[in-house]
Write a protein that holds these residues in place. Structure first.
Motif, mmCIF file in Angstrom:
data_model
loop_
_atom_site.group_PDB
_atom_site.id
_atom_site.type_symbol
_atom_site.label_atom_id
_atom_site.label_comp_id
_atom_site.label_asym_id
_atom_site.label_seq_id
_atom_site.Cartn_x
_atom_site.Cartn_y
_atom_site.Cartn_z
ATOM 1 N N GLY A 346 -13.622 1.399 0.725
ATOM 2 C CA GLY A 346 -12.832 1.699 1.926
ATOM 3 C C GLY A 346 -12.246 0.434 2.528
ATOM 4 O O GLY A 346 -11.069 0.402 2.922
ATOM 5 N N ALA A 350 -8.285 -0.298 2.806
ATOM 6 C CA ALA A 350 -7.637 -0.610 4.082
ATOM 7 C C ALA A 350 -6.921 -1.955 3.991
ATOM 8 O O ALA A 350 -5.793 -2.108 4.481
ATOM 9 C CB ALA A 350 -8.681 -0.623 5.202
ATOM 10 N N GLY A 351 -7.566 -2.933 3.358
ATOM 11 C CA GLY A 351 -6.950 -4.253 3.198
ATOM 12 C C GLY A 351 -5.676 -4.160 2.380
ATOM 13 O O GLY A 351 -4.648 -4.743 2.737
ATOM 14 N N ALA A 353 -3.794 -1.508 2.073
ATOM 15 C CA ALA A 353 -2.790 -0.790 2.874
ATOM 16 C C ALA A 353 -2.146 -1.731 3.894
ATOM 17 O O ALA A 353 -0.938 -1.677 4.132
ATOM 18 C CB ALA A 353 -3.446 0.401 3.571
ATOM 19 N N ARG A 354 -2.968 -2.609 4.480
ATOM 20 C CA ARG A 354 -2.432 -3.561 5.466
ATOM 21 C C ARG A 354 -1.450 -4.525 4.798
ATOM 22 O O ARG A 354 -0.372 -4.811 5.333
ATOM 23 C CB ARG A 354 -3.568 -4.367 6.094
ATOM 24 N N ARG A 357 1.720 -2.757 3.994
ATOM 25 C CA ARG A 357 2.518 -2.509 5.189
ATOM 26 C C ARG A 357 3.230 -3.792 5.638
ATOM 27 O O ARG A 357 4.403 -3.771 6.011
ATOM 28 C CB ARG A 357 1.600 -1.994 6.299
ATOM 29 N N LEU B 33 -10.180 1.115 9.358
ATOM 30 C CA LEU B 33 -9.705 -0.272 9.290
ATOM 31 C C LEU B 33 -8.192 -0.391 9.098
ATOM 32 O O LEU B 33 -7.677 -1.504 8.975
ATOM 33 C CB LEU B 33 -10.429 -1.017 8.158
ATOM 34 N N LEU B 34 -7.503 0.730 9.075
ATOM 35 C CA LEU B 34 -6.040 0.642 8.977
ATOM 36 C C LEU B 34 -5.491 -0.060 10.211
ATOM 37 O O LEU B 34 -6.084 0.027 11.307
ATOM 38 C CB LEU B 34 -5.436 2.054 8.896
ATOM 39 N N ARG B 35 -4.378 -0.725 10.063
ATOM 40 C CA ARG B 35 -3.804 -1.416 11.220
ATOM 41 C C ARG B 35 -3.177 -0.387 12.153
ATOM 42 O O ARG B 35 -2.402 0.461 11.712
ATOM 43 C CB ARG B 35 -2.738 -2.410 10.745
ATOM 44 N N VAL B 37 -0.935 0.816 15.398
ATOM 45 C CA VAL B 37 0.295 0.359 16.062
ATOM 46 C C VAL B 37 -0.064 -0.206 17.429
ATOM 47 O O VAL B 37 -0.803 0.415 18.200
ATOM 48 C CB VAL B 37 1.286 1.538 16.232
#
Lengths: 369, 220
Positions: A346, A350-351, A353-354, A357, B33-35, B37
């Motif tokens: 996870g 998340a890392g 995905a960041r 992005r 842990l997603l960033r 907004v």
């Protein structure tokens, strides 16, 4: 042991043993009703059984503890069941017979020759096939060879007890002797399994009486057991069932629930998955059965009951851990390790995905530049 | 013991629990842990008060506003009804408590099995009503995908096989019990990867939404 040369009928033999006509009729009526036969079948069964000449039965023992034979022939109070079993003409049983060695082998050969194609073969115990059959030999022959030899002239084969029927204790993992049930080796004769550790005596004699009076084996379930005796599970016929339905369970062997006779399901009772007549026929002339004595059913009449996990683990629990019983500390490994790996994945997801992005956000600026 | 029953309550259950724990943690941690907004509006409340206000809003807005209750009340009642009934069956049926005790070491009093059976039948009726509503309304039908129907199927299969096992309907008990545990295993394996994961997301996401709105002043 019966005398195979006798010309007595079964009725005469029983009378000589002191069994009254009333007791004999009672036995036949009960046996017929247990096997779900019509009401008058008991009388017809009695008539036929009393007048028939004694038929030959050969009883061989392999990997077993003699508990099945002990159950069947317990002698503290001779019953019609064990007398019937004996009187039907038990020509060979290496445990019961006085003869030994060559004399015993000769007796078996003589009984086989005399009744070729007509005798019933009863097998007690699993058959070890591993390492050339060295784990059970008699007169220089392995159990597998003896079984093949004796089964050749049999009209039908009756596997007595869970060991003969399904492998029982000998087949339990890791099955070091390569044990197999009788039905794996005897494939060209009708085989009936009378499972149980030990089986109920009335079930054995009932099956034999059915065979001799009806000329065929009784209807069998998917495990080759007589449906009349193995058609219902113990849970459905258990006198403690109302407590299960009310959700009242004994939690330990000496708590209030145990003293009040509540359901033993939480103590590991396997009654719901065990098909046998224990709760209806009971043991010791209908006196009791394990659940009535306060102990959960072990499921001894079912295949693989030794490998089914702890006897005392309820059916609703998982089946792993050292004792085949799920415990919270086993869960720490089963659930904890995957959860930890999941958390790490996870964090990685998340890392990623960041970063993606950020990459997408930066891209237009680069293009603008 | 029946080989299928032995397998589904042994190795397969073990794998199912492992997949469930792996999947739930993966998705929870991954989403948490997603960033987020960044809020550019001035904060109306401090963080602690925003969490309290947000939690309050998350609670009050989980219930239909009276202006919409005639339009949405039936659907909400069905949803809450079967969730509540399902929780009662899962958490207060003696065999389920025994199972949970073997996993986590805790137990609690059970409801009578006959009462649980009635609630389980009610659960099944509500699940069927939920499906009928979903299919019969064009909007919900268009919004639905494989995930919705498959998740419904697994939950319903678990309820149906559980009812059949307790009533000994249609097959020997050991087979019914094996099917019931098999459907639970399948449910556990599917759980983290489908919409059933809402069980873990629903409250944190509502609180976070409420918190964000409260910081913006929208929770008043």
């Amino acid at each position: 042991m019966a005398d195979s040369d006798s010309t007595q009928t079964v009725g005469e033999a029983l009378r000589a043993q002191g069994i009254s006509r009333r007791d004999f009729l009672k036995f036949c009526t009960v046996t017929a009703s247990l096997m779900a036969m019509p009401p008058l079948a008991g009388r017809a069964m009695a008539k036929q059984l009393a007048s028939m000449k004694r038929s030959s039965v050969i009883y061989v023992s392999f990997q077993e503890c003699t508990g099945c034979l002990e159950s069947l022939t317990r002698s503290f109070s001779p019953t019609v069941e064990n007398l019937i079993f004996n009187v039907i003409s038990l020509d060979y049983d290496d445990t019961l017979m006085a003869a030994a060695g060559e004399a015993a082998e000769n007796a078996r050969e003589a009984a086989m020759q005399k009744n070729w194609g007509k005798y019933v073969l009863i097998v007690d115990g699993a058959v070890p096939t591993g390492d050339g059959g060295v784990y059970h030999t008699a007169a220089g022959k392995s159990a597998e060879q003896i079984l093949a030899h004796v089964a050749k002239g049999a009209a039908a084969v009756v596997s007595i007890g869970t060991c003969a029927s399904f492998g029982g204790l000998p087949i339990a993992a890791p099955n070091p002797t390569g044990a197999v049930p009788v039905s794996d080796l005897v494939t060209d004769k009708p085989v009936v399994n009378i499972s149980g550790c030990p089986p109920i005596p009335a079930v054995v004699t009932g099956t034999l009486v059915h065979y001799y009076t009806q000329g065929r084996l009784p209807d069998l379930d998917s495990y080759g057991r007589p449906l009349a005796f193995y058609g219902n599970n113990i849970h459905d016929r258990c006198y403690r069932r109302p407590f299960y339905d009310k959700g009242q369970f004994a939690k330990t062997f000496d708590d209030e629930g145990a003293r009040n006779g509540w359901c033993l399901w939480e103590l590991g009772c396997k009654g719901p998955v065990t098909y046998n007549a224990c709760a209806t026929l009971k043991w010791n002339q209908g006196t009791s059965f394990p659940i009535q004595s306060g102990h959960p059913c072990l499921g001894c009449a079912e295949p693989g009951f030794w490998d089914g996990g702890s006897f005392y683990a309820p059916l609703a629990t998982g089946k792993w851990g050292r004792a085949g019983e799920t415990r919270p500390r086993d869960m720490a490994f089963v659930a904890g390790a995957p959860a930890g790996i999941g958390a790490v994945v996870g964090v990685g997801a998340a890392g990623w995905a960041r970063m993606r992005r950020k990459h997408l956000e930066d891209k237009p600026r680069e293009e603008e530049d | 013991m029946d080989p299928l029953l032995s397998f589904v309550r042994g190795q397969m259950l073990e794998v199912a629990i492992a997949v469930f724990c792996f999947g739930v943690l993966w998705r929870l941690v991954g989403v948490t842990l997603l960033r987020h907004v960044r809020s550019l509006s001035p904060a109306r409340y401090g963080r602690v008060r925003a969490v309290v206000e947000g939690s309050f809003v998350a609670g009050t807005r989980s219930w239909p506003h009276k202006a919409f209750i005639r339009r949405t009340g039936y659907g909400e009642a069905l949803g809450y009804g079967y969730h509540l009934a399902l929780f009662i069956v899962i958490l207060l049926f003696a065999p389920h408590i025994t199972f949970l005790k073997s996993l986590i070491g805790l137990s609690w009093p059970a409801l009578p099995s006959s009462l649980i059976n009635i609630i389980a039948v009610l659960t099944l009726a509500l699940l069927i009503a939920v499906l009928v509503r979903r299919i019969s309304k064009p909007v919900t039908r268009m919004l639905s995908n494989f995930d919705d129907y498959f998740s419904w199927l697994l939950v319903t299969a678990t309820v149906v096989t559980g009812l059949m096992a307790t009533a000994h309907l249609g097959a020997p008990y050991h087979q019914l019990l094996a099917w019931h545990i098999l459907s639970v295993d399948a449910l556990l394996i599917w759980f983290p990867f489908g919409k059933l994961m809402h069980a873990f997301y629903i409250f944190p996401s509502r609180v976070i939404n409420g918190y964000t709105l409260a910081r913006k002043g929208g929770a008043a």
